[in-house]
Design a protein around this motif. Structure first.
Motif, PDB file in Angstrom:
ATOM      1  N   ILE A   8      34.164  -7.563  -4.587  1.00 47.00           N
ATOM      2  CA  ILE A   8      32.714  -7.686  -4.668  1.00 47.00           C
ATOM      3  C   ILE A   8      32.270  -8.886  -3.847  1.00 47.00           C
ATOM      4  N   THR A   9      31.320  -8.675  -2.952  1.00 43.00           N
ATOM      5  CA  THR A   9      30.811  -9.757  -2.113  1.00 43.00           C
ATOM      6  C   THR A   9      29.417 -10.124  -2.579  1.00 43.00           C
ATOM      7  N   ARG A  10      29.224 -11.387  -2.937  1.00 44.52           N
ATOM      8  CA  ARG A  10      27.924 -11.897  -3.356  1.00 44.52           C
ATOM      9  C   ARG A  10      27.591 -13.104  -2.505  1.00 44.52           C
ATOM     10  N   HIS A  11      26.311 -13.316  -2.301  1.00 47.43           N
ATOM     11  CA  HIS A  11      25.860 -14.493  -1.563  1.00 47.43           C
ATOM     12  C   HIS A  11      24.820 -15.221  -2.395  1.00 47.43           C
ATOM     13  N   ARG A  12      24.922 -16.500  -2.450  1.00 42.67           N
ATOM     14  CA  ARG A  12      23.997 -17.313  -3.213  1.00 42.67           C
ATOM     15  C   ARG A  12      23.341 -18.297  -2.252  1.00 42.67           C
ATOM     16  N   LEU A  13      22.006 -18.292  -2.209  1.00 43.75           N
ATOM     17  CA  LEU A  13      21.313 -19.179  -1.290  1.00 43.75           C
ATOM     18  C   LEU A  13      21.320 -20.619  -1.776  1.00 43.75           C
ATOM     19  N   ASN A  14      21.072 -20.818  -3.058  1.00 38.89           N
ATOM     20  CA  ASN A  14      20.970 -22.168  -3.596  1.00 38.89           C
ATOM     21  C   ASN A  14      21.524 -22.162  -5.006  1.00 38.89           C
ATOM     22  N   ARG A  15      22.526 -22.981  -5.274  1.00 36.88           N
ATOM     23  CA  ARG A  15      23.143 -22.990  -6.592  1.00 36.88           C
ATOM     24  C   ARG A  15      22.223 -23.530  -7.670  1.00 36.88           C
ATOM     25  N   PHE A  16      21.303 -24.417  -7.323  1.00 36.09           N
ATOM     26  CA  PHE A  16      20.545 -25.149  -8.320  1.00 36.09           C
ATOM     27  C   PHE A  16      19.084 -24.734  -8.423  1.00 36.09           C
ATOM     28  N   GLY A  17      18.517 -24.082  -7.449  1.00 38.47           N
ATOM     29  CA  GLY A  17      17.095 -23.789  -7.417  1.00 38.47           C
ATOM     30  C   GLY A  17      16.629 -22.791  -8.447  1.00 38.47           C
ATOM     31  N   ASP A  18      17.424 -21.801  -8.768  1.00 37.06           N
ATOM     32  CA  ASP A  18      16.972 -20.733  -9.643  1.00 37.06           C
ATOM     33  C   ASP A  18      16.668 -21.224 -11.055  1.00 37.06           C
ATOM     34  N   ARG A  19      17.471 -22.100 -11.598  1.00 44.42           N
ATOM     35  CA  ARG A  19      17.217 -22.580 -12.949  1.00 44.42           C
ATOM     36  C   ARG A  19      15.919 -23.365 -13.021  1.00 44.42           C
ATOM     37  N   GLN A  20      15.671 -24.192 -12.044  1.00 40.06           N
ATOM     38  CA  GLN A  20      14.435 -24.977 -12.033  1.00 40.06           C
ATOM     39  C   GLN A  20      13.227 -24.064 -11.875  1.00 40.06           C
ATOM     40  N   LEU A  21      13.332 -23.086 -11.001  1.00 47.34           N
ATOM     41  CA  LEU A  21      12.228 -22.151 -10.797  1.00 47.34           C
ATOM     42  C   LEU A  21      11.975 -21.332 -12.057  1.00 47.34           C
ATOM     43  N   ASN A  22      13.040 -20.830 -12.676  1.00 49.50           N
ATOM     44  CA  ASN A  22      12.873 -20.054 -13.897  1.00 49.50           C
ATOM     45  C   ASN A  22      12.245 -20.883 -15.004  1.00 49.50           C
ATOM     46  N   ARG A  23      12.651 -22.135 -15.139  1.00 48.59           N
ATOM     47  CA  ARG A  23      12.076 -22.998 -16.166  1.00 48.59           C
ATOM     48  C   ARG A  23      10.590 -23.250 -15.893  1.00 48.59           C
ATOM     49  N   ALA A  24      10.245 -23.479 -14.629  1.00 46.80           N
ATOM     50  CA  ALA A  24       8.843 -23.712 -14.277  1.00 46.80           C
ATOM     51  C   ALA A  24       7.991 -22.477 -14.584  1.00 46.80           C
TER      52      ALA A  24
END
Length: 71
Positions: A8-24
């Motif tokens: 399975i090939t996955r790509h992640r743009l930013n390891r940390f951005g999603d949690r901050q965005l989801n919280r906001a």
């Protein structure tokens, strides 16, 4: 960055951005719901109506409700 394992090939743009965005986003939506923002309430009502009810797990359906426990 490639968080892949096996075939399975996955790509992640930013390891940390999603949690901050989801919280906001979560904070904004909760504030709007609490303070009576009508467009947000209409949107959430519509989205909840579109969702199918979640089936209960076997463990949850066989558990004894707390008010009927004998003990």
């Amino acid at each position: 960055m490639q968080p892949s394992s096996g075939r399975i090939t996955r790509h992640r743009l930013n390891r940390f951005g999603d949690r901050q965005l989801n919280r906001a986003l979560h904070t904004i939506v909760n504030w709007r719901m609490i303070h009576g923002h009508e467009p947000t309430r209409h949107y959430l009502t519509r989205r909840r109506a579109q969702q199918s009810p979640t089936p209960r797990s076997a463990a949850a359906s066989s558990a004894t409700p707390p008010d009927t426990c004998s003990g």
